[in-house]
Design an enzyme around this catalytic site. Structure first.
Site, PDB file in Angstrom:
ATOM      1  N   ALA A  76       0.825  -1.211   0.000  1.00  0.00           N
ATOM      2  CA  ALA A  76       0.000   0.000   0.000  1.00  0.00           C
ATOM      3  C   ALA A  76       0.859   1.261   0.000  1.00  0.00           C
ATOM      4  O   ALA A  76       1.888   1.323   0.670  1.00  0.00           O
ATOM      5  CB  ALA A  76      -0.906  -0.010   1.231  1.00  0.00           C
ATOM      6  N   HIS A 105      -4.569   4.362   7.348  1.00  0.00           N
ATOM      7  CA  HIS A 105      -3.157   4.775   7.304  1.00  0.00           C
ATOM      8  C   HIS A 105      -2.885   5.566   6.017  1.00  0.00           C
ATOM      9  O   HIS A 105      -2.316   6.659   6.049  1.00  0.00           O
ATOM     10  CB  HIS A 105      -2.256   3.536   7.388  1.00  0.00           C
ATOM     11  N   GLU A 106      -3.309   5.011   4.896  1.00  0.00           N
ATOM     12  CA  GLU A 106      -3.036   5.671   3.606  1.00  0.00           C
ATOM     13  C   GLU A 106      -3.785   6.993   3.488  1.00  0.00           C
ATOM     14  O   GLU A 106      -3.237   7.984   3.002  1.00  0.00           O
ATOM     15  CB  GLU A 106      -3.397   4.740   2.433  1.00  0.00           C
ATOM     16  N   HIS A 109      -1.988   9.825   4.945  1.00  0.00           N
ATOM     17  CA  HIS A 109      -1.034  10.466   4.022  1.00  0.00           C
ATOM     18  C   HIS A 109      -1.787  11.432   3.103  1.00  0.00           C
ATOM     19  O   HIS A 109      -1.369  12.562   2.879  1.00  0.00           O
ATOM     20  CB  HIS A 109      -0.343   9.408   3.152  1.00  0.00           C
ATOM     21  N   HIS A 233      10.680  -2.170   1.891  1.00  0.00           N
ATOM     22  CA  HIS A 233      11.358  -0.879   2.049  1.00  0.00           C
ATOM     23  C   HIS A 233      12.864  -0.962   1.827  1.00  0.00           C
ATOM     24  O   HIS A 233      13.505   0.069   1.663  1.00  0.00           O
ATOM     25  CB  HIS A 233      11.061  -0.323   3.440  1.00  0.00           C
TER      26      HIS A 233
HETATM   27  O1  X8Z Z   1       4.729   0.426   4.585  1.00  0.00           O
HETATM   28  C1  X8Z Z   1       3.831   0.719   5.360  1.00  0.00           C
HETATM   29  C2  X8Z Z   1       2.576   1.421   4.843  1.00  0.00           C
HETATM   30  C3  X8Z Z   1       2.840   2.270   3.660  1.00  0.00           C
HETATM   31  S1  X8Z Z   1       3.675   3.744   4.062  1.00  0.00           S
HETATM   32  C4  X8Z Z   1       1.544   0.402   4.437  1.00  0.00           C
HETATM   33  N1  X8Z Z   1       3.912   0.379   6.680  1.00  0.00           N
HETATM   34  C5  X8Z Z   1       5.077  -0.313   7.234  1.00  0.00           C
HETATM   35  C6  X8Z Z   1       5.187  -1.732   6.717  1.00  0.00           C
HETATM   36  O2  X8Z Z   1       4.203  -2.251   6.188  1.00  0.00           O
HETATM   37  O3  X8Z Z   1       6.250  -2.340   6.870  1.00  0.00           O
HETATM   38  C7  X8Z Z   1       2.935   0.702   7.702  1.00  0.00           C
HETATM   39  C8  X8Z Z   1       3.459   0.097   8.979  1.00  0.00           C
HETATM   40  C9  X8Z Z   1       4.878  -0.310   8.721  1.00  0.00           C
HETATM   41 ZN    ZN Z   2       2.644   5.091   5.303  1.00  0.00          ZN
END
Ligand code: X8Z
Ligand code: ZN
Length: 335
Positions: A76, A105-106, A109, A233
């Protein structure tokens, strides 16, 4: 896969005596709520706080469903295409409680992006990157049983005895996340600084996994494996400390906003849904964007300019008391 949420072990650790609470996944499925309706419900929370309706282009240009004809990245995300009104989210929504929370959460943003769009372009960002990640989660903390009754998703609030179960579920998500949230960039910074040489990339990852999270690999790992590369990430080059900060900030925001509306009960039952003063403070903070140092943006929320993790302790106090009793005489942790 990363043990960043421990919600799947709920059945193993559920407080036996406590009433079970409710199952939002089941409710959404029973009511045949669609993916788009889930987004509309989340939008409704933001508009209840005095925020604008999402622009028509958001609904037309966002991706809510996994396309049937091609492979896409389903992690997401929220996009601010023109730094103005062209805001969109990209998800492959599944009808369940986890995605319901991710939608909030989205949209956090998205509303932040809309909130600071009048500022000079360099300031069109959050006060620090933890703020951007915290906003929608703060709204999610207000998705309480009381709120679900208000919007007709739940017929009646579960009894107070269900609180422990609900808090345990929340803790398995939010508290268990903290060590993971910290370790991803610890690993990455070791790599970038050269302190961790390439021949130890995977071993260093698992050292941190054990040190912070207390988990070990389910099968033997070698440097032929590159496990951190499986986390979105890492190859995506998205900083991760922002989520660690967000997990502290969201509880602080929640406590500040609940105080601002004059709420005095336990924090986990507080919802800012429809609360004008909470909305005013959130909008003020978002409109500041990156134009002021983040401690000032924090002040706009509640008065304190210091980040403070005690709100997590306050929120989970009933669960912590129960755990203290349950674990009396046991030695917990790992070496
Ligand atoms: O990557 C995210 C969001 C998008 S900014 C869904 N999160 C981290 C993950 O999934 O690793 C939210 C919580 C941590
Ligand atoms: Zn996020």
């Amino acid at each position: 896969m990363w043990a960043q949420s421990w919600s799947n072990v709920f059945d193993l650790v559920a407080p036996e005596a406590a009433a079970p609470g409710y199952d939002l996944t089941e409710i959404l499925r029973e009511r045949q709520t669609s993916e788009r309706e889930m987004v509309e419900i989340a939008e409704g929370f933001f508009t209840s706080l005095g925020m604008e309706e999402l622009p028509e282009t958001f609904w037309r240009r966002s991706q809510f469903l996994r396309p049937r004809d091609r492979d896409v990245v389903c992690h997401a995300s929220a996009w601010h295409l023109d730094l103005d009104e062209d805001v969109r989210i990209k998800m492959c929504i599944q009808i369940n409680a986890e995605d319901f929370s991710t939608i909030h959460h989205e949209l956090g943003h998205t509303y932040y992006q809309l909130g600071y769009r009048e500022l000079p372009p360099l300031f069109r960002d959050s006060a620090n990157d933890g703020f951007h990640e915290a906003l929608g989660d703060t709204i999610s903390l207000s998705v309480t049983p009381g709120y679900l009754v208000d919007i007709g998703l739940l017929d009646e609030e579960p009894p107070a005895e269900a609180d422990l179960s609900l808090l345990m579920r929340m803790a398995l998500d939010k508290v268990a996340f903290l060590p993971f949230g910290l370790l991803v960039d610890r690993w990455r910074w070791g790599v970038f600084s050269g302190e961790t040489p390439p021949e130890e990339y995977n071993a260093a990852w698992w050292r941190l996994r054990e040190q912070y999270q207390g988990v070990t690999a389910p099968s033997a790992r070698t440097e032929e494996d590159f496990d951190p590369g499986a986390k979105y990430h890492v190859p995506g080059n998205t900083p991760y400390t922002r989520y660690f900060l967000a997990h502290i900030l969201q509880f602080q925001f929640h406590r500040d906003l609940c105080a601002a509306i004059g709420y005095e009960g336990p924090l986990h039952r507080c919802s800012i849904y429809g609360e004008e003063e909470a909305g005013r403070r959130l909008r003020e903070m978002m409109a500041m964007g990156l134009s002021r140092p983040w401690p000032e943006a924090l002040e706009a929320m509640g008065g304190s300019s210091e980040m403070d993790a005690t709100a997590i302790l306050d929120y989970f106090a009933p669960l912590a008391d129960w755990l203290k009793e349950r674990n009396a005489g046991r030695s917990c942790g790992w070496s």
